[in-house]
Design an enzyme around this catalytic site. Structure first.
Site, PDB file in Angstrom:
ATOM      1  N   ARG A  27     -13.098 -53.900  10.911  1.00  0.00           N
ATOM      2  CA  ARG A  27     -14.111 -54.602  10.055  1.00  0.00           C
ATOM      3  C   ARG A  27     -15.246 -55.291  11.097  1.00  0.00           C
ATOM      4  NH1 ARG A  27     -14.330 -54.399   4.303  1.00  0.00           N
ATOM      5  NH2 ARG A  27     -15.690 -56.889   4.633  1.00  0.00           N
ATOM      6  N   ASN A  99     -15.303 -64.386   2.574  1.00  0.00           N
ATOM      7  CA  ASN A  99     -16.371 -63.376   3.135  1.00  0.00           C
ATOM      8  C   ASN A  99     -17.618 -63.680   2.789  1.00  0.00           C
ATOM      9  OD1 ASN A  99     -17.609 -61.113   4.719  1.00  0.00           O
ATOM     10  ND2 ASN A  99     -16.083 -59.826   3.051  1.00  0.00           N
ATOM     11  N   HIS A 506     -44.801 -41.973  29.590  1.00  0.00           N
ATOM     12  CA  HIS A 506     -46.157 -43.086  28.868  1.00  0.00           C
ATOM     13  C   HIS A 506     -44.735 -44.300  28.982  1.00  0.00           C
ATOM     14  CE1 HIS A 506     -49.019 -40.166  26.810  1.00  0.00           C
ATOM     15  NE2 HIS A 506     -47.386 -39.833  26.361  1.00  0.00           N
ATOM     16  N   LYS A 605     -18.022 -53.315  11.427  1.00  0.00           N
ATOM     17  CA  LYS A 605     -17.985 -52.526  11.473  1.00  0.00           C
ATOM     18  C   LYS A 605     -19.562 -52.271   9.702  1.00  0.00           C
ATOM     19  CE  LYS A 605     -16.766 -47.823  10.297  1.00  0.00           C
ATOM     20  NZ  LYS A 605     -17.561 -46.680  11.170  1.00  0.00           N
TER      21      LYS A 605
HETATM   22  O1  M6R Z   1     -22.587 -49.025   6.991  1.00  0.00           O
HETATM   23  P1  M6R Z   1     -23.583 -48.388   7.352  1.00  0.00           P
HETATM   24  O2  M6R Z   1     -23.811 -47.836   7.071  1.00  0.00           O
HETATM   25  O3  M6R Z   1     -24.856 -49.320   6.114  1.00  0.00           O
HETATM   26  O4  M6R Z   1     -24.084 -49.444   8.633  1.00  0.00           O
HETATM   27  C1  M6R Z   1     -24.788 -49.474   9.282  1.00  0.00           C
HETATM   28  C2  M6R Z   1     -24.574 -49.690  10.418  1.00  0.00           C
HETATM   29  O5  M6R Z   1     -24.519 -51.271  11.095  1.00  0.00           O
HETATM   30  C3  M6R Z   1     -23.836 -48.825  11.572  1.00  0.00           C
HETATM   31  O6  M6R Z   1     -24.226 -47.657  10.981  1.00  0.00           O
HETATM   32  C4  M6R Z   1     -23.894 -49.530  12.984  1.00  0.00           C
HETATM   33  O7  M6R Z   1     -25.007 -48.590  13.723  1.00  0.00           O
HETATM   34  C5  M6R Z   1     -22.677 -48.768  13.515  1.00  0.00           C
HETATM   35  N1  M6R Z   1     -21.846 -48.977  14.468  1.00  0.00           N
HETATM   36  C6  M6R Z   1     -23.465 -47.757  14.524  1.00  0.00           C
HETATM   37  O8  M6R Z   1     -22.397 -46.758  14.916  1.00  0.00           O
END
Ligand code: M6R
Length: 610
Positions: A27, A99, A506, A605
């Protein structure tokens, strides 16, 4: 983001909690702590800055035992990632790990300070501990004091709290932050995510927002936001605990890249009907009457899920002919969007807990849209709050950098496009059949890529010292360029930009010189020739070209400095294949540089703060 594990049972729980925290490391965090009831009235607490291994070192030097406890990994929001700000926090008889974010913590802190309470940390969490402790004076028990405190708190929270005065109890509360409860014959568990305690139980209960729970060794009692006892259904989790382990791979990210063929089969399983050229989405609760009138789809997401949404726009608009808007979730709710009862708002989220996406989904719902999500984590908040759900079935994704979650999102979006196209009569059965066949061929195409990793290792050797990369793509490969650049930034810390190839002239063309690697994503699609022209413009300025092309390409591969060949597939599924190629480029560059691939600095995460 933060992770919490709570235990009350028959066994010595320190190893159980520390092991649970290890399973939550994905996480993202910067300090950790552990509190155990050594005896009914003695609570032992240790905390450490940095990695969990620092906490484990302190624990090993002076171990302690007990059968009730809680642990925490903290991703700093209020206050630096120091030992003093690490959880658990103590106030009087209370020990608490949390949390989320308490939005009115300054007001509460001032109020409590004026009553003589002293704070040792800069955190919002310590305020909650003090608030509960102060409510204990006029409460029947710990649970009552927690409920009295909750009525004064604004914000998001999932916390576990215990008191030296109630040695037989753990109290849990949840609002807009994840918390699951589990139980086996010996113990009760509370955790921020299933993998933390999956080796001890497969049976989980998911709390609703506003719920509180009292865990004892014998039973779990859940109460709703009004404080009334309530039953929440128990779910049996089928995953193998081993699926959240590295299984011999150097990193979770590599393991998850290699899992993609299997996970895509899981996403497709039982949902394709080749004979009818159609998709079976009976699980998606959208009725025909709504589908007949839907006149706009808005897709909201963040990060990698947002780039999947952009690919989804090409697929849905191109084949189901419904206008699609794609919005960054963090922007959506502040732009006064035009929404009515004919709008379908789709949230895409791996975790199902991303605060920005959740807030945007709620906004769309409030404005009258029908809501749906494409989500990986079962029973996550976004899944529970959407009118319809399409699960990706990618299994637990542990590496912070999203890989298998994103390719399965593209598969889910493809299925949705076919399903909508067939219902809107914009796609024939024959077309649907061809697309389904193409989707079914994807796992083999990915395996072909995974069978030869040498080109990616070569790129790592040649270009790991570059300061900046440019990724170029056109059409549905434009989001792949954005995703490739994001992935490289996240895990290798090399600056990278994704651009629509036609847009390069551009502006960003000014950056190109002999030191700039340019990843040109150019499978043989409708815009291939145009992409080639754009790449030639970069080549003419001495840029180093890394070309991702189809096998047998006889054009771009002649001028490129490095060629990555990918199998030829139907154009509609090409982005799924090119996603894998850009994942591997970033993985091997980061591995060459020796960065912390699975837990890159500053990243989390599941981003549960706005
Ligand atoms: O759990 P989610 O798909 O909502 O998370 C969205 C982003 O935080 C997530 O995709 C982030 O950009 C990743 N670390 C990409 O690898």
């Amino acid at each position: 983001m933060c992770g919490v594990v709570g235990y009350i049972g028959q066994e010595n729980c320190a190893p159980i909690i520390l092991n649970g925290l290890k399973k939550l490391e994905y996480r993202g965090y910067d300090s950790a702590g552990l509190a155990i009831s050594e005896t009914p009235d003695v609570l032992k607490i240790i905390r450490a800055e940095g990695k969990l291994s620092n906490l484990e070192r302190i624990f090993t030097q002076e171990p302690f035992e007990g059968s009730r406890g809680l642990g925490h990994i903290r991703w700093a929001t209020h206050g630096a990632p120091t030992e003093v700000n690490a959880h658990p926090h103590v106030a009087g008889s209370i020990v608490l790990a949390h949390n989320g974010i308490i939005e009115n913590y300054l007001y509460l802190r001032d109020k409590l300070a004026s009553e003589g309470r002293e704070f040792t940390s800069a955190t919002d969490t310590e305020v909650v501990a003090h608030l509960i402790d102060s409510e204990l004076e006029n409460a029947d028990d710990l649970h009552h004091a927690v409920r009295k405190a909750l009525s004064q708190i604004e914000g998001s929270y999932a916390f576990v709290v215990m008191s030296v005065n109630e040695p037989e109890t753990l109290v849990v509360a949840r609002n807009a932050a994840p918390m699951v409860l589990g139980r086996n014959e010996n113990a009760a568990f509370a955790a921020s995510d299933i993998p933390a305690v999956l080796e001890h139980t497969r049976k989980f209960v998911f709390l609703n927002d506003g719920d509180t729970a009292v865990l004892t060794r014998e039973k779990t009692s859940i109460f709703d936001a009004q404080g009334l006892p309530v039953d929440r259904p128990e779910k049996l989790i089928q995953w193998d605990p081993i699926s959240a382990e590295k299984q011999g791979y150097k990193h979770f990210m590599l393991k998850e890249i290699f899992e993609q063929p299997t996970r895509i089969i899981d996403t497709l399983r039982g949902r394709t009907d080749l004979d009818a050229g159609d998709i079976n989405l009976n699980e998606v609760d959208l009725d025909d009457a709504f589908l007949e009138q839907v006149n706009k789809i808005t897709i909201i997401a963040c990060g990698t899920s947002y780039y999947s949404a952009m690919v989804g726009k090409y697929l849905i608009e191109g084949h189901a002919r419904i206008p699609v808007e794609v919005d960054l979730a963090s922007e959506y709710r502040y732009r006064n969007p035009i929404v009515d009862g004919k709008t379908l708002c789709i949230a895409i989220s791996q975790s199902g807990e991303t605060a920005d996406t959740l807030a945007a989904l709620r906004e769309a719902k409030k404005l009258g849209a029908k809501t749906m999500c494409i989500c990986n984590v079962i029973e996550s908040t976004i899944a529970r709050e959407s009118d319809a759900i399409l699960y990706t079935h990618a299994g637990p994704e542990i590496a912070v950098a999203s890989t298998k979650a994103s390719t399965t999102q593209l598969v889910a979006l493809s299925m949705l496009a076919i399903w909508l196209g067939r219902r809107k009569n914009t796609m024939s059965a024959e077309d649907g059949r061809a697309w389904i066949e193409a989707l079914r061929a994807v796992p083999t195409a990915i395996e072909t890529i995974l069978n030869d990793l040498d080109p990616y290792k070569d790129i790592a050797k040649q270009f790991s010292s570059a300061i900046s990369f440019l990724y170029l793509g056109r059409g549905a490969q434009f989001p792949v360029a954005l995703e490739g650049a994001l992935k490289l930034k996240e895990i290798s810390y090399i600056h990278a930009e994704g651009y629509a190839s036609g847009e390069m002239k551009h502006g960003p063309i000014a950056l190109i010189d002999e030191n700039m690697p340019i990843v040109a994503i150019a499978p043989n699609d409708d815009v291939y020739e145009k992409t080639v022209s754009n790449v030639m413009e970069a080549k003419a300025r001495q840029g180093k070209i890394i070309a991702i092309v189809e096998e047998g390409d006889d054009n771009l591969s002649r001028v490129a400095d490095v060629v990555i060949e990918i199998p030829t597939v139907d154009q509609r599924v090409q982005p799924i294949i090119t996603y894998v190629a850009v994942q591997l480029i970033s993985y091997f560059i980061a591995d060459f540089k020796g960065t912390d691939i699975d837990q890159p600095r500053n990243l989390a995460k599941s981003v549960t703060v706005e």
